[in-house]
Design an enzyme around this catalytic site. Structure first.
Site, PDB file in Angstrom:
ATOM      1  N   PRO A 327      40.387  75.721  22.326  1.00 19.52           N
ATOM      2  CG  PRO A 327      41.475  77.296  20.970  1.00 19.52           C
ATOM      3  CD  PRO A 327      40.109  76.884  21.457  1.00 19.52           C
ATOM      4  CB  CYS A 328      42.991  72.531  25.997  1.00 19.47           C
ATOM      5  SG  CYS A 328      44.391  71.696  25.196  1.00 19.47           S
ATOM      6  CE  LYS A 329      49.399  74.401  22.359  1.00 22.60           C
ATOM      7  NZ  LYS A 329      48.320  73.766  21.596  1.00 22.60           N
ATOM      8  CD  GLN A 368      39.277  73.168  27.360  1.00 19.73           C
ATOM      9  OE1 GLN A 368      40.459  72.828  27.276  1.00 19.73           O
ATOM     10  NE2 GLN A 368      38.639  73.823  26.405  1.00 19.73           N
TER      11      GLN A 368
END
Length: 587
Positions: A327-329, A368
Site C-alpha cells: 500500500p502506497c498511501k 512503489q
C-alpha cells in the site's frame, strides 16, 4: 608494461615536447610553473628515465575538458613524499568527504606538459558506516563504490573507474576480497575485507558533480569469483548455477502479492509470464482480480487474505517471479494527515523478508511511489530496511526512479521500481525509454489514449454520476501529459463538460479494453488510481523474463542482463575512461 628504472634497449625513450618559448622567456610564468610543482609536494622524476607503454597510441587526450592539459602517458610507478606509488596497490585516501576511503590504483598517468601532473585511475572503497544505513556496520568491512550515469552508453566497468590526483593517496593498506557467502566475518585478525559492489546511479551530470545528495537509483551485488581472483589472486569456488527447466509451455510462473486491481498481473501476461498465485486483503479488489483472471488461474490460487497470514495459505507453488506492491498511501507525496491504517501499512514492509523466504522466487520486483526514497527521512528509512534485508541475503538488488511517461503512459507518474535477483541469476537490464525526448517516439498523450473507444464497451456509459460536475476541477489536456491519475478522480474530461468514464480512466492507465472492474464508480476510480500501469510495467517484466531465459538456455547462450552484472575490472585499454568526468580533477 615496462619498468621505469630499466635501461633496456627494447624500450625506446619518448621525445617529450620542450617547454614553450613564452614560458621560458617570461620569468613570471616560469615562477608560476615552479610553484605549481612545489604545491603538489612530490619530486619530479628525471625526464630521461621516462618509458611509455608499448601501445599504438599511448596518450590519453584531455582536450575535451581543457586543451591546455595536453596528453597523459601511462606509467608503472612514481614517488610521492619519499613514498612509492605503484599500480595494483591500495592506498588510504586523505580528506574524503564520505568517511574512511581507500583507493586501488589500476594505472598511473603522467602529463606530457611542463606541469608534470600525475593522476591515478582506479576504484574507491568506503567503510560500511559511510553508507548511512545501507549496509550493516561491520568493523573493517569496505564496499567498492562506483558512480555511474543512468543511460550512458559506456560500460559500467568504464564508468566505475575514478580519476584522482596522487596527492590524495596516503599510506598503503591491504584489503582481502571474498564472495559474500565465503566471508569469514568473525575471523580474528582478518583486517580490511570487501565482498560487495555498490553502483550509484545518477540521472544527470548535475546530480553527480553538483548536488551529490540524492542518487536516483543503485545496484548492489556481491563480488563474483572472477573479480575475487583478479583482485586478490585467490581462486574461490564458483557459484553453483543450477539450470532449471522452464514449464512445458515455455513460460515462467508469476506471483502477485498485494495484487490490488491486478495491473502487475496484466503486465505479466503481456510479458509472457504465467500468473500462478495472488493474494490481497481487500474484498472488492480481490473480486476484480478474480473476474479478470479466473479463466487462467485456479480458484484456490486467488486468495483474499491478509499478507501477514501468507504462510497459512501459500500452497508451495513454484514461483519464478514474485511481485509486491505494498500500500502506497503512507509513502505518498500527497499524504497530509495520518490515518488508522498507517501503522499496518508500514508493518507490511517488515514482511518483505518473510515473503521472500517463504516463496523463494528466482527474481523479485517491487513497485512503489517515489516518495518512499525521495521524500521525508522517516519514509527513506523504510526503503533502507528493504535494501538492507535483500543485501544481507546475498541477493543482487537494483532500483531506479522511473518516469512512466517515458514508457508509454499518457500522464506524469514517477515510480520507484526495484528488482532483486538470487546470487545465481542475472540482474535484469533497466527498461530503456520508449517515448519522449530520450526515445524515437513522441510521448503517448491523452488524445491518443481516449480516441476510438468502441461503442457499447463495458464501463463507458455516460451516467448521472459521470455528468455530475466537480467544483474547482481542471480538464485533462488533450495534447500534453495529464496529471497523475489518483484515487480521488478529481480531473474531468478534456471537453470540460463531464467527468471521465471508468473506461476512460482505464485507458489513461493503459489497461486493455477487455479489463473489467467490480464496485461503484467511486470504488472503481479508487482501484484505478492505486493500480500498476500494465504497459510500462510489462517492459520491466519482459526484461526479467529474458534474464530467466538466458539462465535456462543451453551453455553458451548470450546472457540478457544488466551492464552492472558484468565484471567490474577492466580487461582492455578501451575499458579505461578517455575523458575524465570530474571537472575538479582537471583543474
Amino acid at each position: 608494461m615496462s619498468d621505469l628504472g630499466s635501461d633496456s634497449d627494447s624500450d625506446a625513450d619518448i621525445e617529450l615536447p620542450a617547454l614553450p618559448s613564452e614560458l621560458t622567456d617570461d620569468p613570471e610564468l616560469l615562477a608560476a610553473a615552479t610553484a605549481d610543482l612545489t604545491k603538489h609536494k612530490y619530486k619530479p622524476r628525471p625526464r630521461t628515465s621516462f618509458k611509455a607503454r608499448q601501445l599504438p597510441n599511448p596518450a590519453t587526450s584531455l582536450t575535451e575538458q581543457d586543451p591546455a592539459l595536453g596528453a597523459y602517458f601511462v606509467i608503472d610507478r612514481t614517488t610521492l613524499n619519499q613514498k612509492e606509488i605503484r599500480s595494483g596497490c591500495i592506498y588510504h585516501m586523505h580528506m574524503h568527504l564520505e568517511g574512511d576511503a581507500y583507493f586501488r590504483v589500476l594505472r598511473l598517468l603522467e602529463s606530457a606538459d611542463a606541469h608534470s601532473r600525475i593522476l591515478a585511475q582506479g576504484h574507491i572503497f568506503l567503510a560500511t558506516k559511510a553508507f548511512d544505513g545501507l549496509f550493516p556496520i561491520v568493523k573493517k568491512e569496505v564496499v567498492l563504490l562506483a558512480d555511474t550515469l543512468y543511460g550512458l552508453k559506456e560500460p559500467a566497468r568504464t564508468q566505475a573507474i575514478e580519476t584522482i590526483p596522487i596527492t590524495e593517496l596516503g599510506e598503503e593498506v591491504s584489503i582481502r576480497f571474498f564472495q559474500a557467502d565465503d566471508t569469514p566475518a568473525n575471523a580474528p585478525g582478518l583486517g580490511l575485507f570487501c565482498r560487495r559492489i555498490f553502483f550509484r546511479l545518477w540521472r544527470s551530470l548535475k546530480y553527480y558533480v553538483g548536488t551529490r545528495t540524492i542518487a536516483w537509483g543503485g545496484v548492489i551485488r556481491s563480488l563474483n569469483p572472477k573479480e575475487v581472483f583478479e583482485l586478490s589472486g585467490i581462486l574461490h569456488g564458483p557459484i553453483q548455477r543450477v539450470r532449471l527447466k522452464a514449464p512445458h509451455d515455455g513460460s515462467h510462473t508469476f506471483a502477485d502479492v498485494c495484487h490490488g486491481t491486478g495491473g502487475a498481473t496484466e503486465a505479466a501476461k503481456l510479458a509472457g509470464l504465467q500468473p500462478s498465485f495472488a493474494i490481497d486483503i481487500d474484498k472488492i479488489r480481490s473480486a476484480t482480480y478474480r473476474r479478470n483472471n479466473e479463466d487462467i488461474m485456479d480458484e484456490d490460487d486467488i486468495i483474499c487474505e491478509d499478507v501477514f497470514n501468507l504462510n497459512t495459505v501459500y500452497l508451495g507453488q513454484r514461483i519464478d517471479v514474485l511481485h509486491c506492491s505494498f500500500p502506497c498511501k503512507v509513502w505518498s507525496w500527497r499524504k497530509i494527515w495520518p490515518t488508522k491504517m498507517d501503522e499496518r501499512n508500514r508493518a507490511i514492509v517488515f514482511e518483505w523478508y518473510k515473503v521472500l523466504n517463504l516463496i523463494r522466487p528466482r527474481q523479485a520486483t517491487m513497485e512503489q511511489v517515489d516518495g518512499m526514497v525521495l521524500s521525508r527521512k522517516h519514509t527513506l528509512s523504510f526503503f533502507r530496511l528493504i535494501r538492507d534485508t535483500l543485501a544481507n541475503t546475498s541477493m543482487k538488488v537494483a532500483w531506479y526512479v522511473h518516469e512512466l511517461c517515458d514508457h508509454g503512459l499518457p500522464s506524469r507518474r514517477r515510480r520507484l521500481l526495484l528488482t532483486a535477483s538470487r546470487p545465481d541469476e542475472y540482474i535484469p537490464a533497466f527498461a530503456p525509454a520508449t517515448h519522449g525526448p530520450r526515445a524515437k517516439r513522441p510521448w503517448f498523450l491523452p488524445r491518443d489514449a481516449l480516441r476510438n473507444i468502441p461503442e457499447g464497451i463495458p464501463h463507458h456509459d455516460i451516467t448521472d454520476e459521470v455528468r455530475r460536475p466537480i467544483p474547482n476541477s481542471k480538464p485533462i489536456p488533450w495534447d500534453t501529459l495529464s496529471p497523475t491519475v489518483v484515487c480521488s478522480g478529481s480531473n474531468i474530461h478534456p471537453d470540460g463538460t463531464r467527468r471521465l468514464t471508468i473506461r476512460e480512466w482505464l485507458r489513461l492507465q493503459r489497461f486493455p479494453d477487455t479489463f473489467e472492474l467490480v464496485g461503484t464508480y467511486a470504488e472503481a476510480v479508487r482501484q484505478i488510481g492505486d493500480a500498476v500501469p500494465p504497459i510500462p510495467f510489462s517492459q520491466v517484466l519482459n526484461l526479467v523474463r529474458k534474464a530467466l531465459q538466458s539462465r535456462d538456455g543451453p551453455e553458451g547462450t548470450v546472457p540478457c542482463r544488466s551492464i552492472y552484472d558484468e565484471d567490474i575490472l577492466p580487461v582492455k585499454e578501451a575499458d579505461y575512461p578517455s575523458v575524465f568526468r570530474h571537472p575538479a580533477y582537471c583543474a
